[in-house]
Design a protein around this motif. Structure first.
Motif, PDB file in Angstrom:
ATOM      1  N   ARG A 234      -9.339  -1.819  -6.543  1.00 26.32           N
ATOM      2  CA  ARG A 234      -9.021  -0.470  -6.082  1.00 26.32           C
ATOM      3  C   ARG A 234      -8.213  -0.417  -4.793  1.00 26.32           C
ATOM      4  O   ARG A 234      -7.435   0.494  -4.573  1.00 26.32           O
ATOM      5  CB  ARG A 234     -10.327   0.310  -5.874  1.00 26.32           C
ATOM      6  N   SER A 235      -8.396  -1.393  -3.906  1.00 32.20           N
ATOM      7  CA  SER A 235      -7.798  -1.294  -2.577  1.00 32.20           C
ATOM      8  C   SER A 235      -7.191  -2.623  -2.163  1.00 32.20           C
ATOM      9  O   SER A 235      -7.836  -3.678  -2.275  1.00 32.20           O
ATOM     10  CB  SER A 235      -8.861  -0.867  -1.550  1.00 32.20           C
TER      11      SER A 235
ATOM     12  N   THR B  65       0.830  -1.206   0.000  1.00 33.93           N
ATOM     13  CA  THR B  65       0.000   0.000   0.000  1.00 33.93           C
ATOM     14  C   THR B  65       0.865   1.256   0.000  1.00 33.93           C
ATOM     15  O   THR B  65       0.578   2.225  -0.713  1.00 33.93           O
ATOM     16  CB  THR B  65      -0.923  -0.004   1.224  1.00 33.93           C
TER      17      THR B  65
ATOM     18  N   THR C 268       0.899   4.039  -3.105  1.00 29.43           N
ATOM     19  CA  THR C 268       0.285   5.339  -2.817  1.00 29.43           C
ATOM     20  C   THR C 268       1.276   6.435  -2.461  1.00 29.43           C
ATOM     21  O   THR C 268       0.940   7.622  -2.548  1.00 29.43           O
ATOM     22  CB  THR C 268      -0.727   5.193  -1.666  1.00 29.43           C
TER      23      THR C 268
END
Length: 653
Positions: A238-239, A159, A163
């Protein structure tokens, strides 16, 4: 508390198993969601890491670290190679990617077996982890607890990379706007390769670390791929944290669900996958059309039909008055010659081949009807499918059970099997016809896997994993005797196939078939003109299912046995490949493609035992690269149709 205590160990096992699936699924999600590659060889990347880690494991920390480094690097290199293999298919959509990567998976699986053997390899972990610890009064493997911690750290690290770093920003930009990325001085091609290498590295690392949980062996890659697809569908693209949640749910169903709900557990995963896909497709707009769109598609279709009828009438009148002209004879001959040659060859086959080859030809006809049903959905309806083996299985098991009950007359078996398959397709059709593109592939894959679960569960009807054998032979007509000779069975299959194909061609070339083609090519305008597109697609889905049921019935009559492998995912992929080989809108091409697949799988592979998957994988790869428009495309690009008359008061664009 007693219930929790009784199922504590399976519940923690489910978390460990789910987090292992998360690490694999994160790579699959990265490849599909960021690089845009539907990678059906992702399970093979996991197997590369698992085999490498198992081979280098020696029970020491050094062996574990070395195996992790080597397995991750090998899978990353394979992922980078996959990038180079899929770049030429960038403009051809996900169907070509799926077939190519499935072929690569077949080749890779065969090579891994040749390198490491067909038996499951033992995995040795460091002594400090090869023990158990106390967990709320229960003994639990220390390695699995350690793996849970490592997977959570990997999720947090992934993550952060996606990001918070420039590499993550470049990967996201490559997926969203590659032109803008190129304007910043970065190469989208290099980023694409890096993303697929990272996806491979994740799968390889999961294989090394997960080998003590899901050991390397035959069938491992297929099992991991299917479960990873379920995780990606449920978690979305998406996540990473949503993917973790979906992976844990899948892991719990696979472990805790088996002990709590053993009868429902086999259906839960793919039923949930299908439900999520259908739910999402309900809120999506219908797919845009693929072909050229002009004003008033209904008027265009009617005008084209009228023009063709007038042209035919004019040709008939001219031929009656002065005899057929040279060009007319040449055009007619070019259209009918391949069909006449194929028909003559099929009729002469029993006198040219031995009994085994004749039996293979009968099986090819059954698979050919399945491929033709896929042609109706993929080529004419725009619904690419990986689940047409479900109605195929319905027809096959219906015929086997009818024969066992004494209903051995061939026409009766054909009609009832087709009817049963049509009813099945009518029930599942509403879940399929609303979706488009890759979503259709995933929904139909889920339907096929659910059908496989039913086959394995209902042993009283299907025989389970053992299949069905020993039922009476099919009789060609009333008053006849059961057919056991290969030539008789082949002749029966040829007659039924000829009738089925003739009816299919008549329907596809009728106004109804033209409307179906118009629905695929100009769906939005067809809907705007008031046409019930959903009804057209549902009718096509039901008719294709009935045709697949006829193919399943023929397969049982020819083989005189039935096993789950005859109606599994691999057969669905073969049918889709047959369509691609022949050309997505060519019925005769689908039959030829099916014959080529059976020839490769059973006849050629028979002279090189143990390498059938390798040969089939090579056929997949060659067909995708060398036949972008199938065998039908080798005849040359068709001439564009004459421009249709425009409505009064409108100028041509």
């Amino acid at each position: 508390m007693e219930l929790l205590d009784a199922h504590l160990v399976p519940a923690v096992d489910g978390v460990a198993y789910g987090l292992l699936l998360f690490v694999v699924s994160a790579g699959l999600s990265l490849a599909f969601g960021t690089a845009g590659v539907l990678n059906l060889s992702h399970g093979t990347l996991y197997a590369i890491g698992a085999y490498t880690g198992a081979e280098l494991s020696d029970g020491t920390w050094g062996g574990l670290v070395l195996g992790l480094a080597a397995g991750t690097a090998a899978a990353a290199l394979a992922g980078a190679g996959l990038s180079a293999a899929t770049v030429p298919l960038a403009r051809r959509g996900h169907l070509a990617q799926a077939l190519l990567t499935f072929g690569i998976a077949l080749v890779g699986g065969d090579l891994l077996i040749q390198l490491f053997g067909a038996d499951e390899l033992p995995v040795r972990v460091p002594e400090a982890l090869d023990t158990s610890v106390r967990l709320l009064g229960h003994r639990y493997p220390a390695y699995r607890l350690c793996f849970i911690a490592m997977a959570l750290l990997l999720a947090a690290f992934g993550t952060w990379v996606l990001t918070r770093t420039r590499a993550g920003a470049a990967a996201r930009a490559c997926a969203d706007d590659p032109q803008m990325l190129a304007a910043t001085g970065r190469s989208p091609r290099a980023v694409h390769t890096g993303v697929l290498a990272a996806a491979g590295a994740l799968a390889g690392a999961a294989g090394v670390l997960g080998a003590p949980i899901i050991g390397p062996g035959p069938g491992t890659s297929e099992n991991v791929l299917m479960l990873s697809l379920v995780v990606v569908v449920l978690g979305g693209l998406r996540s990473l944290w949503a993917t973790i949640a979906a992976a844990v749910v899948v892991g719990e169903v696979q472990t805790l669900g088996v002990s709590v709900l053993p009868e429902l557990a086999p259906y839960l995963l793919f039923a949930a996958m299908a439900a999520v896909l259908v739910f999402r497709s309900r809120f999506a707009e219908p797919a845009a059309s693929h072909g050229p769109q002009g004003p008033e598609p209904v008027a265009r279709l009617r005008a084209r039909l009228t023009e063709r009828l007038r042209a035919r009438r004019s040709t008939v009148l001219t031929a009656t008055a002065s005899g057929p002209s040279g060009p007319a004879r040449g055009t007619a001959w070019r259209r009918t010659a391949p069909l006449l040659v194929l028909s003559g060859l099929l009729i002469a086959l029993p006198g040219m081949l031995d009994s085994y080859s004749v039996s293979l030809a009968g099986s090819a006809l059954a698979l050919g009807l399945l491929a033709v049903s896929v042609t109706i959905l993929t080529g004419y309806s725009g619904l690419p499918t990986l689940g047409q083996t479900a109605p195929f299985a319905v027809g096959a098991y219906a015929t086997a059970n009818l024969a066992d009950a004494g209903w051995t007359v061939g026409p009766v078996q054909i009609v009832l099997s087709a009817l049963a398959a049509a009813v099945f397709s009518a029930v599942t059709g509403p879940a399929v016809i609303r979706a488009r593109g890759t979503t259709v592939l995933m929904i139909t894959l889920a339907v096929g896997e659910l059908a496989s679960a039913v086959i394995n569960q209902f042993k009283s009807v299907t025989g389970g994993a053992d299949g069905l054998v020993g039922f009476p032979s099919t009789r060609a007509l009333w008053g006849g005797v059961g057919m056991t000779d290969e030539s008789e069975l082949y002749t029966y299959a040829l007659v039924v196939s000829a009738v089925a194909v003739a009816v299919t061609l008549l329907v596809l070339r009728s106004p109804a078939g033209k409307l179906l083609t118009g629905t695929r090519g100009a769906e939005a305008r067809m809907r705007a003109s008031g046409h019930p597109v959903g009804r057209y697609l549902l009718v096509a889905h039901v008719c294709a299912g009935a045709l697949a049921g006829v193919g399943g019935s023929l397969m049982v009559s020819v083989q005189q046995y039935l096993s789950p492998a005859d109606v599994g995912f691999e057969i669905a992929a073969f049918a889709l490949l047959a369509v691609v080989i022949g050309g997505t809108t060519s019925v005769i091409g689908a039959l030829l493609g099916a014959g080529l697949i059976v020839f490769t799988r059973d006849w050629v592979a028979g002279s090189w035992p143990g390498h059938g998957p390798l040969l089939l994988g090579a056929l997949f790869i060659a067909a995708v690269y060398l036949l972008p428009r199938g065998l039908a495309g080798l005849r040359g690009t068709p001439r564009p149709a004459a421009p249709l008359p425009l409505p009064t008061g409108k100028a041509a664009p």
